[in-house]
Design a protein around this motif. Structure first.
Motif, short mmCIF file in Angstrom:
data_model
loop_
_atom_site.label_atom_id
_atom_site.label_comp_id
_atom_site.label_asym_id
_atom_site.label_seq_id
_atom_site.Cartn_x
_atom_site.Cartn_y
_atom_site.Cartn_z
N VAL A 152 0.87 -1.18 0.00
CA VAL A 152 0.00 0.00 0.00
C VAL A 152 0.91 1.23 0.00
CG1 VAL A 152 -1.95 1.14 1.09
CG2 VAL A 152 -1.65 -1.32 1.38
N THR A 153 0.68 2.15 -0.91
CA THR A 153 1.57 3.30 -1.04
C THR A 153 1.39 4.29 0.10
OG1 THR A 153 0.03 4.65 -2.34
CG2 THR A 153 1.43 3.09 -3.55
N HIS A 154 2.42 5.10 0.29
CA HIS A 154 2.35 6.16 1.30
C HIS A 154 1.12 7.04 1.07
CE1 HIS A 154 6.98 5.71 1.26
NE2 HIS A 154 6.50 5.02 2.28
N LYS A 155 0.91 7.43 -0.17
CA LYS A 155 -0.20 8.34 -0.49
C LYS A 155 -1.54 7.70 -0.18
CE LYS A 155 -2.01 11.32 -4.16
NZ LYS A 155 -1.81 11.80 -5.55
N GLU A 156 -1.70 6.41 -0.50
CA GLU A 156 -2.97 5.73 -0.22
C GLU A 156 -3.26 5.71 1.27
OE1 GLU A 156 -3.61 2.33 -3.60
OE2 GLU A 156 -1.92 2.05 -2.25
N TRP A 194 -5.38 9.83 7.26
CA TRP A 194 -5.25 11.22 7.70
C TRP A 194 -6.10 12.19 6.91
CZ3 TRP A 194 -1.42 7.81 8.80
CH2 TRP A 194 -0.81 7.90 10.05
N GLY A 195 -6.43 11.85 5.67
CA GLY A 195 -7.24 12.74 4.84
C GLY A 195 -6.43 13.33 3.70
N PRO A 196 -7.13 13.86 2.67
CA PRO A 196 -6.47 14.38 1.47
C PRO A 196 -5.49 15.51 1.73
CG PRO A 196 -8.83 14.10 1.11
CD PRO A 196 -8.60 13.90 2.58
N ALA A 197 -5.64 16.22 2.82
CA ALA A 197 -4.73 17.33 3.11
C ALA A 197 -3.35 16.85 3.56
CB ALA A 197 -5.32 18.24 4.19
N HIS A 198 -3.20 15.54 3.75
CA HIS A 198 -1.97 15.02 4.35
C HIS A 198 -1.19 14.07 3.44
CE1 HIS A 198 -2.93 16.54 8.41
NE2 HIS A 198 -4.18 16.34 8.02
N VAL A 248 6.19 11.98 7.37
CA VAL A 248 6.75 11.91 8.72
C VAL A 248 5.72 11.36 9.69
CG1 VAL A 248 6.17 14.31 9.30
CG2 VAL A 248 8.00 13.15 10.53
N TYR A 249 4.44 11.75 9.52
CA TYR A 249 3.38 11.22 10.38
C TYR A 249 3.29 9.71 10.24
CZ TYR A 249 1.47 16.00 10.80
OH TYR A 249 1.28 17.33 11.05
N LEU A 250 3.30 9.26 9.00
CA LEU A 250 3.16 7.84 8.74
C LEU A 250 4.32 7.06 9.35
CD1 LEU A 250 1.70 5.53 7.40
CD2 LEU A 250 2.77 6.15 5.23
N GLY A 268 10.68 3.37 -0.62
CA GLY A 268 10.27 4.34 -1.61
C GLY A 268 8.85 4.20 -2.09
N VAL A 269 8.12 3.19 -1.59
CA VAL A 269 6.76 2.92 -2.07
C VAL A 269 5.73 3.01 -0.96
CG1 VAL A 269 5.25 1.29 -3.25
CG2 VAL A 269 7.67 1.41 -3.87
N GLY A 270 5.88 2.19 0.08
CA GLY A 270 4.87 2.16 1.14
C GLY A 270 5.14 1.04 2.13
N TYR A 271 4.05 0.40 2.56
CA TYR A 271 4.15 -0.65 3.58
C TYR A 271 3.26 -1.84 3.20
CZ TYR A 271 6.33 2.98 6.40
OH TYR A 271 7.16 3.96 6.86
N ARG A 272 3.56 -2.98 3.84
CA ARG A 272 2.80 -4.19 3.59
C ARG A 272 2.61 -4.95 4.89
NH1 ARG A 272 4.83 -9.38 2.22
NH2 ARG A 272 6.89 -8.45 1.85
N LEU A 273 1.38 -5.39 5.15
CA LEU A 273 1.11 -6.24 6.32
C LEU A 273 1.30 -7.68 5.90
CD1 LEU A 273 0.03 -6.18 9.30
CD2 LEU A 273 -2.19 -6.78 8.33
N ALA A 274 2.31 -8.34 6.46
CA ALA A 274 2.67 -9.70 6.08
C ALA A 274 1.93 -10.70 6.95
CB ALA A 274 4.16 -9.91 6.19
N THR A 275 1.26 -11.65 6.34
CA THR A 275 0.53 -12.68 7.08
C THR A 275 1.24 -14.03 7.09
OG1 THR A 275 -0.77 -13.33 5.14
CG2 THR A 275 -1.65 -11.58 6.54
#
Length: 227
Positions: free
Chosen positions: A172-176, A182-186, A191-193, A219-226
């Motif tokens: 899942v990307t940082h932007k998603e 947090w909402g579209p303004a963020h 840094v929050y993430l 450089g992309v985002g995060y992943r929840l590994a199961t």
């Protein structure tokens, strides 16, 4: 109409926010000291706190901790302090957002609206129950536990975990994430993430320095590994 507590020792800032927030239909309660702000924040009916850090009787960082210990009310810091260190400390202590003075009222209002959302669609589609090793995420009851011991999460930490759990084993990307939680303004506030991912790892990972649950995709985002 929401009831907003403004804690700031500058009378002009309080007046400006009273007029601006009132024009948007909000009710404003004011405090010029940390002690008064902490007392009012603990009273029923306060929907959000706007908090300055440069208060005369107590550092605002300590006030965040005191408020957060007693209430889950959203806290937006409004301060002239602009360093990343100050921002990270405020978020670590439980603030939901951080706006630097001087500020635009449009930006502040957008962040306020995001913080006031009662039920963000952050985890829509997440399973009601997800088990990974000894970790159990019961989203139906909003209970997260490891080996039958409940783990307390802040509302923002829970929303972030819920969003990741809706897409297990998918990047899942940082932007998603920022847009949903947090909402579209963020969308640029990585840094929050980073702060909240680190907080979740501290609470959920057996070894936070070697995470196996919440994985970073550089450089992309995060992943929840199961697995």
């Amino acid at each position: 109409m929401s009831k907003i507590l403004v804690v700031d020792d500058e009378a002009q800032i309080r007046k400006f926010l009273r007029i601006s927030l009132g024009a948007s239909g909000h009710q404003v309660v004011e405090a010029e000291t940390a002690a008064e702000g902490i007392r009012l924040a603990r009273e029923p009916g306060i929907d959000l706190v706007i908090l300055d850090l440069g208060l005369p009787d107590m550092d605002g960082q300590e006030a965040i901790t005191a408020i957060r210990e007693a209430s889950p009310v959203p806290i937006i810091v409004l301060s002239v302090r602009s360093t990343e260190v100050d921002k990270v400390e405020a978020l670590d202590r439980g603030a939901d957002d951080y706006v630097v003075k001087p500020f635009g009222i449009g930006e502040l209002m957008a962040r306020l609206r995001a913080a006031l959302r009662q039920q963000p669609q952050s985890g829509k589609g997440a399973p009601e129950l997800l088990k990974i090793g000894g970790l159990q995420m019961d989203f139906a009851r909003r209970v997260i536990s490891r080996d039958a011991q409940e783990i307390r999460l802040s509302k923002r930490e829970y929303d972030l975990l819920h969003f990741l759990a809706a897409r297990p084993d998918h990047v899942v990307t940082h932007k998603e994430i920022l847009t949903a939680v947090w909402g579209p303004a963020h969308t640029e506030d990585t840094v929050y993430l980073r702060v909240y991912v680190n907080q979740l790892r501290q609470k959920l990972e057996p070894d936070p320095t070697d995470p196996k649950l919440i994985l970073t995709e550089p450089g992309v985002g995060y992943r929840l590994a199961t697995q």
